[in-house]
Design a protein around this motif. Sequence first.
Motif, mmCIF file in Angstrom:
data_model
loop_
_atom_site.group_PDB
_atom_site.id
_atom_site.type_symbol
_atom_site.label_atom_id
_atom_site.label_comp_id
_atom_site.label_asym_id
_atom_site.label_seq_id
_atom_site.Cartn_x
_atom_site.Cartn_y
_atom_site.Cartn_z
ATOM 1 N N THR A 70 0.744 -1.242 -0.050
ATOM 2 C CA THR A 70 0.169 -0.122 -0.033
ATOM 3 C C THR A 70 0.710 1.184 -0.192
ATOM 4 O O THR A 70 0.418 2.179 -0.624
ATOM 5 C CB THR A 70 -0.857 -0.118 1.162
ATOM 6 N N THR A 92 -5.432 -4.373 4.771
ATOM 7 C CA THR A 92 -5.961 -4.605 3.503
ATOM 8 C C THR A 92 -6.059 -5.795 3.059
ATOM 9 O O THR A 92 -5.498 -6.501 2.322
ATOM 10 C CB THR A 92 -4.774 -3.869 2.460
ATOM 11 N N ASP A 151 -4.259 -3.047 -5.697
ATOM 12 C CA ASP A 151 -3.667 -3.523 -4.676
ATOM 13 C C ASP A 151 -4.414 -4.674 -3.949
ATOM 14 O O ASP A 151 -5.308 -5.027 -4.440
ATOM 15 C CB ASP A 151 -4.183 -2.389 -3.290
HETATM 16 MG MG MG Z 1 -1.849 -3.169 2.228
#
Ligand code: MG
Length: 545
Positions: A70, A92, A151
């Motif tokens: 990220t 995430t 991502d």
């Molecule tokens: Mg991340």
Amino acid sequence: MSFRRFRSTPKTLGDVNVVTEELKNLYYKRLLPIERHYSFHHFHSPSYEDADFDNKPMVLVMGQYSTGKTTFIRYLIEQDFAGSRVGPEPTTDCFTALMYGEDEQTIPGNALTMDPKKPFRNLDPFGNSFLNRFQCVQMPNQLLESISIIDTPGILTAAKRKLSRGYDFPTVLRWFAERVDRIILLFDAHKLEFSDELTRAFGALCGHEDKLRVVLNKADRVDSQQLVRVYGSLMWSLGKVFRTPEILRVYIGSFWSEPRQMCDHYHLIELEEEDLLADIRNLPRNAAVRKLNDLVKRARLVRAHAHIISYLKQEMPTIFCKESKKHNLIYELPLIFTKIQQQHRVPAGDFPDCTKMQEKLLGQDFSKFKTLKSSLMASLDKLLTNDIANLVPLLQQQEQMKKSLPSVLDGEFLGTFRREQFREDPFKDIPKDEESSDAEFDEWIVEKYKPKYDEIFNNLSPHDGKLSGPKVKKWMTSTLLPNSVLAHIWRLSDVDGDGMLDNDEFALAVHLIEGKLEGYWLPKELPSHLVPPSKRLSTASDASE
Ligand code: MG
Ligand code: CA
């Protein structure tokens, strides 16, 4: 206007995408009918759609937890994004597609699969447990005008393996790997490890080694001797996983939100990062080649698949013992692969993974399979031999045309990452008319708000009329802008480069911060009209040296 609006320069390569249109035609006309005939989509990959051909180049960023995925993306796009909370724990654990959009918004996975303009429609079969963990964040970001970034959830380390994802993670990765232009695989130089899930994820990337760029991140945290060791063991581990490890390119990097630490290989890291960013910058130029390449890969797999399916069909008895024959055939599949390779001269490298194919075949009714249809196969051969070859001159022509256009990403992108470079040539991209009036500048736009800025300046208790780096940083951080942006603002504001800000430089910094917070794009170099009058003379004499 002291800043440039990022919307002011719409850039499309649409006008020159002849090759993409032709690829689309070939796919629908020649390949898709065969894929349907032999249920290719069930076994390997959903069909391509318009959006798969028309979309912007995509970069898939993957790696284990806390390898800096990220952070790397924030570094690229120079800003935070929804869901970009950074942390070592499964923060995430979503797939997040970052795409350009005039209005900032987050679109959930289920809605994404409905949008014909986006290349995600056929992610549908992966089901709700995946779609709930997939989102698209749209932002009016300049870099995203040219490329999209995906991502990914951190790959689990051995200790965290018990967490189940609820969907087939490697298969989802493969879906993306087939469609993206670049796969950035991040490793932590400080903490290199290979888990089971990572090894399985590599399986998903096999056959796409040409798209892969490996980054040994956080390299400033180890000394040179450690770095050499880590590099060696990384290459060794990658060599065990990939069929063609010699083509893998490994970059040494330090994509941190923290300031880079001084180390012996500091300069090497800078060069390597420039190389990597240049590679990403060139993606829009190379997008057509990538699409052509992927279509060829797919066509070859389709050909192997058609032979496998039709062979199985032909071996099936018409009435008796269907089930036992089916199991025999699945058992003998490795042998069948070899037979087909010899009989039809299909290269072994075109064949799918045998074990996976056996698993998929278990649930199938072989008697419903289709026999080899020579007209379809002839059409496929024509695609692989003539049609693709005919596209190459067109592609070269298109490449020439694009080279004559300015690179879509030169400009801000380049300027932001060349950390020190803009100092050498501070007025590079300023239009002629501005440059000529340079000397007669009468007004400094910052002056207007200077009393307000001076008040903040004085409250931070300057020493000898100047504020030190750490003091300014502490205050700047309170604006919540990402560190990479603040670092850029710092570089623009410390005009005389003495590592301190006097009241003029500080006022300039606050002015830039306010502009950025209002949504303006930062200039890559300080335009001459923003240089504080007190600094104009010294800068001019520097430049003439
Ligand atoms: Mg991340
Ligand atoms: Ca200064």
